[in-house]
Design an enzyme around this catalytic site. Structure first.
Site, PDB file in Angstrom:
ATOM      1  N   GLU A 152       0.664  -1.199  -0.055  1.00  0.00           N
ATOM      2  CA  GLU A 152       0.031  -0.148   0.050  1.00  0.00           C
ATOM      3  C   GLU A 152       0.727   1.345   0.133  1.00  0.00           C
ATOM      4  O   GLU A 152       1.749   1.484   0.767  1.00  0.00           O
ATOM      5  CB  GLU A 152      -1.095   0.152   1.215  1.00  0.00           C
ATOM      6  CG  GLU A 152      -1.831   1.016   1.263  1.00  0.00           C
ATOM      7  CD  GLU A 152      -3.068   1.021   2.023  1.00  0.00           C
ATOM      8  OE1 GLU A 152      -4.066   0.038   1.664  1.00  0.00           O
ATOM      9  OE2 GLU A 152      -3.149   1.335   3.205  1.00  0.00           O
TER      10      GLU A 152
ATOM     11  N   LYS B 107       0.539   4.814   1.163  1.00  0.00           N
ATOM     12  CA  LYS B 107      -0.128   5.244   2.374  1.00  0.00           C
ATOM     13  C   LYS B 107       0.799   6.319   2.873  1.00  0.00           C
ATOM     14  O   LYS B 107       1.901   6.189   3.590  1.00  0.00           O
ATOM     15  CB  LYS B 107      -0.320   4.214   3.407  1.00  0.00           C
ATOM     16  CG  LYS B 107      -1.260   4.583   4.596  1.00  0.00           C
ATOM     17  CD  LYS B 107      -1.327   3.426   5.574  1.00  0.00           C
ATOM     18  CE  LYS B 107      -2.368   3.417   6.626  1.00  0.00           C
ATOM     19  NZ  LYS B 107      -2.395   2.292   7.273  1.00  0.00           N
TER      20      LYS B 107
ATOM     21  N   LYS C 173      -7.948   2.297  -2.847  1.00  0.00           N
ATOM     22  CA  LYS C 173      -8.321   2.317  -1.540  1.00  0.00           C
ATOM     23  C   LYS C 173      -9.091   3.588  -0.996  1.00  0.00           C
ATOM     24  O   LYS C 173      -8.302   4.367  -0.927  1.00  0.00           O
ATOM     25  CB  LYS C 173      -7.051   2.023  -0.823  1.00  0.00           C
ATOM     26  CG  LYS C 173      -7.244   1.532   0.835  1.00  0.00           C
ATOM     27  CD  LYS C 173      -7.485   0.218   0.815  1.00  0.00           C
ATOM     28  CE  LYS C 173      -7.357  -0.536   2.237  1.00  0.00           C
ATOM     29  NZ  LYS C 173      -6.253   0.201   2.957  1.00  0.00           N
TER      30      LYS C 173
ATOM     31  N   GLU D 133     -14.356  -5.637   2.939  1.00  0.00           N
ATOM     32  CA  GLU D 133     -13.613  -5.546   4.073  1.00  0.00           C
ATOM     33  C   GLU D 133     -14.445  -5.624   5.399  1.00  0.00           C
ATOM     34  O   GLU D 133     -15.441  -5.133   5.512  1.00  0.00           O
ATOM     35  CB  GLU D 133     -12.970  -4.004   4.329  1.00  0.00           C
ATOM     36  CG  GLU D 133     -12.010  -4.115   5.657  1.00  0.00           C
ATOM     37  CD  GLU D 133     -11.382  -2.934   5.780  1.00  0.00           C
ATOM     38  OE1 GLU D 133     -10.631  -2.560   4.701  1.00  0.00           O
ATOM     39  OE2 GLU D 133     -11.542  -2.032   6.761  1.00  0.00           O
TER      40      GLU D 133
ATOM     41  N   ASN E 140      -9.864  -6.769   8.445  1.00  0.00           N
ATOM     42  CA  ASN E 140      -9.147  -5.886   8.966  1.00  0.00           C
ATOM     43  C   ASN E 140      -8.962  -5.906  10.256  1.00  0.00           C
ATOM     44  O   ASN E 140      -9.996  -5.637  11.295  1.00  0.00           O
ATOM     45  CB  ASN E 140      -9.639  -4.369   8.518  1.00  0.00           C
ATOM     46  CG  ASN E 140      -8.747  -3.103   8.799  1.00  0.00           C
ATOM     47  OD1 ASN E 140      -7.700  -3.502   9.406  1.00  0.00           O
ATOM     48  ND2 ASN E 140      -9.278  -2.017   8.516  1.00  0.00           N
TER      49      ASN E 140
ATOM     50  N   GLU F 247      -5.597  -7.734   6.795  1.00  0.00           N
ATOM     51  CA  GLU F 247      -5.262  -6.243   6.502  1.00  0.00           C
ATOM     52  C   GLU F 247      -4.830  -5.605   7.845  1.00  0.00           C
ATOM     53  O   GLU F 247      -5.523  -5.883   8.841  1.00  0.00           O
ATOM     54  CB  GLU F 247      -6.803  -5.629   6.107  1.00  0.00           C
ATOM     55  CG  GLU F 247      -7.107  -6.141   4.986  1.00  0.00           C
ATOM     56  CD  GLU F 247      -8.472  -5.314   4.571  1.00  0.00           C
ATOM     57  OE1 GLU F 247      -8.279  -4.035   4.601  1.00  0.00           O
ATOM     58  OE2 GLU F 247      -9.611  -5.872   4.248  1.00  0.00           O
ATOM     59  N   SER F 248      -3.737  -4.952   7.501  1.00  0.00           N
ATOM     60  CA  SER F 248      -3.411  -4.235   8.838  1.00  0.00           C
ATOM     61  C   SER F 248      -2.533  -4.730  10.083  1.00  0.00           C
ATOM     62  O   SER F 248      -2.508  -6.174   9.880  1.00  0.00           O
ATOM     63  CB  SER F 248      -4.207  -3.429   9.618  1.00  0.00           C
ATOM     64  OG  SER F 248      -5.324  -2.663   8.911  1.00  0.00           O
TER      65      SER F 248
END
Ligand SMILES: O=P(O)(O)OC[C@@H](O)[C@@H](O)c1c[nH]c2ccccc12
Length: 272
Positions: A59, A61, A121, A170, A191, A221-222
């Site tokens: 990503e 970001k 995103k 998500e 997530n 995710e994350s």
């Protein structure tokens, strides 16, 4: 009001401003002449029977509501090239402006630089953003179950598929996974960050992944800080990981991706 509600207020204001500059008709014209969408589903491993390793969604970001500025990204195109060189299967470009510092200009720059599938995103709350994603060359969009009704989830998925794009749906809770599965999502993200509070709880992944049918690609995710977190997600059933902060704040992101893929493959070999 939750953090998510608050973010969405800003997202809608920014979108209304863009709508005044670029009409939906204009976006549809642009989408019609865009190169066809790439197959993000295949890039993420495709059918369960042929998946064999851990894919990385890397990503771009710039900032986050929980941490503030993450890293100065002077040139998103060259970062994207490093991601692709490291073996990323998909590149995620955060386009949300107010909280994440992203923009469609970042998506354009990345689209011009790499030929792998791109995820736009953002907090999708309107069909306008889906046309926008396609007009700017996205192949995959994000739909956050917590931000949408079942009707919106179904309609937004259908439009994305009509435009040739895939959807990353998500989730964060058991109920949201049920809703994602009911909407026939085939790429489902868990997530581990709760968007209502921004709290990260990595154990959420392992406790929810088993609820997702094997046919769907499961994305963790994350919260990836290093290879140990990657191994944890891969052992827990992840087919792919979505990583932002750990890559944008690293001086050699391509090496990090290679390392994450190796850790993931090793954990998957044990899992199988
Ligand atoms: O920077 P991290 O912890 O690696 O997280 C990346 C990604 O999962 C996170 O940016 C994210 C997951 N879902 C979102 C929805 C909107 C905005 C951002 C996100």
């Amino acid at each position: 009001m939750t953090v998510l509600d608050d973010i969405i207020v800003g997202v809608k204001e920014e979108m209304e401003a863009r709508k005044r500059l670029v009409s939906l008709a204009e976006l549809k014209d642009r989408a019609a002449v865009a190169a066809p969408a790439l197959d993000a589903w295949a890039a993420l491993g495709g059918p369960a029977s042929v998946r064999n390793d851990l894919k990385v969604i890397a990503e771009i970001k710039r900032r986050s509501p929980s941490k503030g500025d993450l890293a100065p990204i002077a040139d998103p195109a060259s970062l994207a090239v490093q991601y692709a060189d490291g073996g990323a299967s998909v590149i995620s470009v955060l386009t949300e402006q107010r909280r994440f510092g992203g923009s469609l200009a970042d998506l354009d720059a990345v689209r011009a630089a790499v030929e792998i599938p791109l995820l736009r995103k953002d907090f999708t709350v309107d069909e306008y953003q889906i046309w926008e994603a396609r007009a700017h060359g996205a192949d995959l969009i994000l739909l956050i179950v917590a931000a949408l009704s079942d009707t919106e989830l179904a309609e937004f998925s259908a439009l994305s598929h009509e435009l040739g794009m895939n959807v990353l749906v998500e989730t964060h809770t058991e109920e949201e996974i049920e809703r994602a599965v009911a909407a026939n999502a085939r790429i489902i993200g868990i997530n581990v960050r709760n968007l209502k509070t921004l709290d990260v709880d990595r154990s959420v992944f392992g406790s929810l992944a088993g609820l997702i049918p094997a046919e769907s690609v499961i994305v963790a995710e994350s919260g990836v800080r290093g290879a140990d977190d990657v191994s944890h997600y891969a052992a827990g059933g992840a087919n792919a990981i979505l990583v932002g902060e750990a890559l944008v704040s690293d001086s050699t992101p391509h090496e990090r991706i290679t390392e994450f893929k190796a850790a993931g493959a090793a954990a998957i070999a044990v899992r199988n």
